[in-house]
Design a protein around this motif. Structure first.
Motif, PDB file in Angstrom:
ATOM      1  N   ILE A 386       1.095  -6.417  11.009  1.00 39.95           N
ATOM      2  CA  ILE A 386      -0.106  -5.974  10.313  1.00 39.95           C
ATOM      3  C   ILE A 386      -0.575  -4.665  10.931  1.00 39.95           C
ATOM      4  O   ILE A 386      -0.827  -4.583  12.135  1.00 39.95           O
ATOM      5  CB  ILE A 386      -1.221  -7.039  10.399  1.00 39.95           C
ATOM      6  N   ALA A 387      -0.663  -3.621  10.094  1.00 39.82           N
ATOM      7  CA  ALA A 387      -1.044  -2.296  10.581  1.00 39.82           C
ATOM      8  C   ALA A 387      -2.553  -2.175  10.704  1.00 39.82           C
ATOM      9  O   ALA A 387      -3.319  -2.891  10.042  1.00 39.82           O
ATOM     10  CB  ALA A 387      -0.509  -1.229   9.633  1.00 39.82           C
ATOM     11  N   ASP A 388      -2.994  -1.246  11.557  1.00 42.18           N
ATOM     12  CA  ASP A 388      -4.423  -0.970  11.676  1.00 42.18           C
ATOM     13  C   ASP A 388      -4.833   0.032  10.592  1.00 42.18           C
ATOM     14  O   ASP A 388      -4.054   0.370   9.704  1.00 42.18           O
ATOM     15  CB  ASP A 388      -4.764  -0.455  13.076  1.00 42.18           C
ATOM     16  N   ASP A 389      -6.051   0.536  10.695  1.00 47.44           N
ATOM     17  CA  ASP A 389      -6.581   1.425   9.663  1.00 47.44           C
ATOM     18  C   ASP A 389      -5.801   2.730   9.562  1.00 47.44           C
ATOM     19  O   ASP A 389      -5.721   3.345   8.497  1.00 47.44           O
ATOM     20  CB  ASP A 389      -8.060   1.732   9.962  1.00 47.44           C
ATOM     21  N   LYS A 457      -5.301  -2.457   1.239  1.00 42.06           N
ATOM     22  CA  LYS A 457      -5.606  -1.430   0.250  1.00 42.06           C
ATOM     23  C   LYS A 457      -6.892  -0.685   0.565  1.00 42.06           C
ATOM     24  O   LYS A 457      -7.062   0.479   0.190  1.00 42.06           O
ATOM     25  CB  LYS A 457      -5.710  -2.062  -1.140  1.00 42.06           C
ATOM     26  N   SER A 458      -7.810  -1.362   1.271  1.00 48.55           N
ATOM     27  CA  SER A 458      -9.094  -0.727   1.593  1.00 48.55           C
ATOM     28  C   SER A 458      -9.038   0.116   2.857  1.00 48.55           C
ATOM     29  O   SER A 458     -10.023   0.756   3.213  1.00 48.55           O
ATOM     30  CB  SER A 458     -10.173  -1.809   1.757  1.00 48.55           C
ATOM     31  N   SER A 459      -7.899   0.124   3.531  1.00 51.60           N
ATOM     32  CA  SER A 459      -7.779   0.914   4.756  1.00 51.60           C
ATOM     33  C   SER A 459      -7.618   2.394   4.425  1.00 51.60           C
ATOM     34  O   SER A 459      -7.396   2.778   3.276  1.00 51.60           O
ATOM     35  CB  SER A 459      -6.576   0.440   5.574  1.00 51.60           C
ATOM     36  N   LYS A 460      -7.719   3.234   5.453  1.00 51.18           N
ATOM     37  CA  LYS A 460      -7.578   4.686   5.269  1.00 51.18           C
ATOM     38  C   LYS A 460      -6.213   5.028   4.673  1.00 51.18           C
ATOM     39  O   LYS A 460      -6.117   5.839   3.752  1.00 51.18           O
ATOM     40  CB  LYS A 460      -7.761   5.374   6.627  1.00 51.18           C
ATOM     41  N   LEU A 461      -5.157   4.372   5.191  1.00 54.48           N
ATOM     42  CA  LEU A 461      -3.820   4.642   4.692  1.00 54.48           C
ATOM     43  C   LEU A 461      -3.656   4.121   3.266  1.00 54.48           C
ATOM     44  O   LEU A 461      -3.003   4.751   2.433  1.00 54.48           O
ATOM     45  CB  LEU A 461      -2.779   4.009   5.615  1.00 54.48           C
ATOM     46  N   GLY A 462      -4.256   2.942   2.982  1.00 53.57           N
ATOM     47  CA  GLY A 462      -4.174   2.385   1.635  1.00 53.57           C
ATOM     48  C   GLY A 462      -4.819   3.300   0.607  1.00 53.57           C
ATOM     49  O   GLY A 462      -4.301   3.467  -0.505  1.00 53.57           O
ATOM     50  N   GLU A 464      -5.073   6.547   0.907  1.00 54.14           N
ATOM     51  CA  GLU A 464      -4.182   7.702   0.759  1.00 54.14           C
ATOM     52  C   GLU A 464      -3.025   7.384  -0.179  1.00 54.14           C
ATOM     53  O   GLU A 464      -2.635   8.213  -1.004  1.00 54.14           O
ATOM     54  CB  GLU A 464      -3.651   8.119   2.132  1.00 54.14           C
ATOM     55  N   PHE A 465      -2.472   6.170  -0.052  1.00 52.30           N
ATOM     56  CA  PHE A 465      -1.390   5.761  -0.958  1.00 52.30           C
ATOM     57  C   PHE A 465      -1.850   5.827  -2.414  1.00 52.30           C
ATOM     58  O   PHE A 465      -1.121   6.291  -3.304  1.00 52.30           O
ATOM     59  CB  PHE A 465      -0.924   4.343  -0.636  1.00 52.30           C
ATOM     60  N   GLU A 466      -3.103   5.350  -2.652  1.00 53.02           N
ATOM     61  CA  GLU A 466      -3.613   5.323  -4.015  1.00 53.02           C
ATOM     62  C   GLU A 466      -3.830   6.724  -4.551  1.00 53.02           C
ATOM     63  O   GLU A 466      -3.514   7.027  -5.712  1.00 53.02           O
ATOM     64  CB  GLU A 466      -4.935   4.529  -4.038  1.00 53.02           C
ATOM     65  N   LYS A 467      -4.328   7.636  -3.688  1.00 51.18           N
ATOM     66  CA  LYS A 467      -4.547   9.014  -4.118  1.00 51.18           C
ATOM     67  C   LYS A 467      -3.227   9.709  -4.461  1.00 51.18           C
ATOM     68  O   LYS A 467      -3.159  10.526  -5.375  1.00 51.18           O
ATOM     69  CB  LYS A 467      -5.253   9.794  -3.002  1.00 51.18           C
ATOM     70  N   GLU A 468      -2.163   9.377  -3.716  1.00 50.03           N
ATOM     71  CA  GLU A 468      -0.865   9.999  -3.927  1.00 50.03           C
ATOM     72  C   GLU A 468      -0.069   9.327  -5.042  1.00 50.03           C
ATOM     73  O   GLU A 468       1.045   9.755  -5.356  1.00 50.03           O
ATOM     74  CB  GLU A 468      -0.063   9.978  -2.634  1.00 50.03           C
ATOM     75  N   GLY A 469      -0.653   8.286  -5.640  1.00 42.74           N
ATOM     76  CA  GLY A 469       0.010   7.597  -6.735  1.00 42.74           C
ATOM     77  C   GLY A 469       1.188   6.733  -6.308  1.00 42.74           C
ATOM     78  O   GLY A 469       2.089   6.448  -7.114  1.00 42.74           O
ATOM     79  N   LEU A 470       1.192   6.301  -5.038  1.00 45.50           N
ATOM     80  CA  LEU A 470       2.295   5.479  -4.526  1.00 45.50           C
ATOM     81  C   LEU A 470       2.097   4.010  -4.826  1.00 45.50           C
ATOM     82  O   LEU A 470       3.030   3.222  -4.668  1.00 45.50           O
ATOM     83  CB  LEU A 470       2.437   5.700  -3.027  1.00 45.50           C
ATOM     84  N   ILE A 471       0.876   3.614  -5.217  1.00 46.00           N
ATOM     85  CA  ILE A 471       0.628   2.205  -5.572  1.00 46.00           C
ATOM     86  C   ILE A 471      -0.110   2.158  -6.922  1.00 46.00           C
ATOM     87  O   ILE A 471      -0.678   3.135  -7.378  1.00 46.00           O
ATOM     88  CB  ILE A 471      -0.205   1.484  -4.491  1.00 46.00           C
TER      89      ILE A 471
END
Length: 471
Positions: A386-389, A457-462, A464-471
């Motif tokens: 499990i990754a951190d933020d 999905k609510s993390s900082k990386l999540g 970013e994924f949504e902004k980049e259209g990866l999810i």
């Protein structure tokens, strides 16, 4: 004494790369650059009356002797000469080895040390026994030891037949016992990495790369020193080049020298479940942190601040083992669960050793013996962290589960049930740049294990994924 316990004959190389040699006059001892000469070979003999001492016998059958004759009148330093065999019981031919890092000092009967002199004549190439009185001459009493294989039937080989040898391992070598290939992981969870320029050595999170694997070589004359060779066939070297001008810390490089020397030798020193790798200079292999140019760099140095004490500590993962031999002892440990980091590896941290297999069902079928039918499939093994933020997962605990499905969505639901975390993104770390990317579409075939990292999905990386259209 372990420096002398595994070889019957040696050569002694001084600070100026010249060898201790005995002249044909059967009296004079000097230094010589002629490495191949038989005059530079010394047979090591134990002293029964003094277990700490040795005698050194030359090709003339004479002993290295610390005489009480002055080398020059009015100047410190006495002559070192050759004494005949009938003097073997004399104190003057007994020398006590004193270990100093990768080198050795030879202490005489009167407390002085064997010294290879430098400077102008008559000091040049001379050998005396003395005590260094300045920092300049402190290195003159340090000697490198090179093991020598004697040809059977020669006079020196006959002399050496009565040598006592030992095959016991130093406890500090437990990390490398039976190891053929290892990975070294630094304090910041990055691996010692041989760069593609085949010269630089850095740190990388890409532990699955061949560049993170180092072959282990054992040094003949000692059971406490190793060499490490990169995937390019080059040795890990502690150079004398500064990493940054005006700063402490010297470069660590990959190199393929014309002849092996002590700059390629590392002494493992155990500290808790970790290891320090010490150079002949007394420095330690250090995985640097901080801002560039320090970030991801590797040097050898002595840490002077509390904050950098951890930088010289390394985890050792044994990737490949040597088959048991008469020297290397087999370590017996139970076989745990397979790890997805490699297809067939041996992994070790601290004193634990484990076999890893990318296909557990195949191993089980081999062990079934008389049962020829294939074992019932229980699905693939999924390893997850499990990754951190920020998307970092190296410090989190690794878990595993069996999974029979093929789709990412189905795996996501299963992991949400197991972890209790809602809206997870199942990611994998790229072997090329170490970054996390969401898994999409179907999973790889069932016959491969899979390592994933869970990102909210609510993390900082999540986000970013949504902004980049990866999810």
């Amino acid at each position: 004494m372990e420096l002398f316990s595994k070889t019957k004959a040696i050569k002694l190389r001084g600070h100026n790369d010249k060898y201790l040699a005995s002249d044909d006059d059967k009296q004079t001892i000097r230094q010589s650059r002629t490495r191949a000469s038989r005059k530079t070979i010394w047979v090591v003999e134990p002293v029964e009356q003094n277990p700490k001492a040795i005698r050194l016998r030359n090709c003339h059958g004479r002993y290295l002797s610390a005489s009480d004759l002055p080398f020059l009148l009015g100047v410190t330093g006495n002559r070192v000469i050759q004494d005949p065999p009938d003097k073997s019981s004399d104190w003057m031919v007994q020398w006590e080895p004193v270990r100093e890092g990768f080198q050795v000092k030879l202490r005489s009967w009167c407390g002085t040390f064997l010294r290879a002199n430098g400077g102008t004549p008559p000091w040049r190439n001379s050998v005396t026994h003395d005590e260094p009185h300045s920092s300049t001459t402190g290195k003159w009493i340090l000697w490198d030891i090179e093991a020598v294989n004697l040809e059977p039937g020669t006079a020196l080989a006959d002399v050496a037949e009565n040598r006592i040898s030992s095959t016991e391992f130093n406890s500090n070598m437990d990390f490398f016992r039976n190891a053929k290939v290892v990975r070294l992981r630094s304090h910041n969870k990055k691996y010692l990495f041989a760069d593609e320029d085949e010269e630089s050595v850095t740190q990388s999170r890409n532990g699955s790369s061949e560049n993170a694997r180092w072959s282990v070589e054992f040094v003949k004359y000692s059971d406490s020193i190793i060499r490490l060779k990169s995937c390019y066939g080059k040795y890990l070297m502690a150079s004398n080049q500064p990493f940054l001008l005006g700063m402490t810390g010297l470069k660590v490089l990959q190199t393929r020298p014309e002849r092996l020397n002590s700059s390629l030798e590392w002494e493992p020193i155990k500290e808790r479940s970790l290891v320090k790798l010490k150079t002949r200079y007394g420095n330690f292999l250090r995985g640097n942190g901080g801002v560039p140019p320090w970030r991801n760099s590797v040097t050898h140095d002595v840490p002077h601040r509390t904050a950098t004490q951890e930088w010289i500590l390394w985890d050792v993962d044994v990737v490949e083992i040597e088959i048991q031999s008469s020297v290397h002892k087999t370590l017996a440990h139970p076989e745990p669960e397979p790890d997805p980091d490699s297809s067939l590896e041996l992994s070790s941290t601290s004193s634990s050793v484990s076999f890893e297999s990318a296909n557990p069902s195949r191993s089980e079928s081999k062990n079934s013996g008389a049962l020829n039918s294939p074992p019932k499939s229980e699905g693939r093994r999924i390893f997850y962290q499990i990754a951190d933020d920020e998307g970092e997962d190296e410090d989190s605990e690794r878990h595993s589960l069996n999974f029979n499905g093929k789709g990412v969505e189905e795996l996501s639901r299963k992991l949400e049930e197991v972890t209790g975390i809602e809206d997870v993104i199942v990611c994998t770390r790229s072997p090329l740049n170490g970054k996390l990317y969401p898994l999409r579409l179907q999973l790889p075939p069932n016959n491969t294990t899979l390592k994933v990292v869970l990102v909210s999905k609510s993390s900082k990386l999540g986000i970013e994924f949504e902004k980049e259209g990866l999810i």
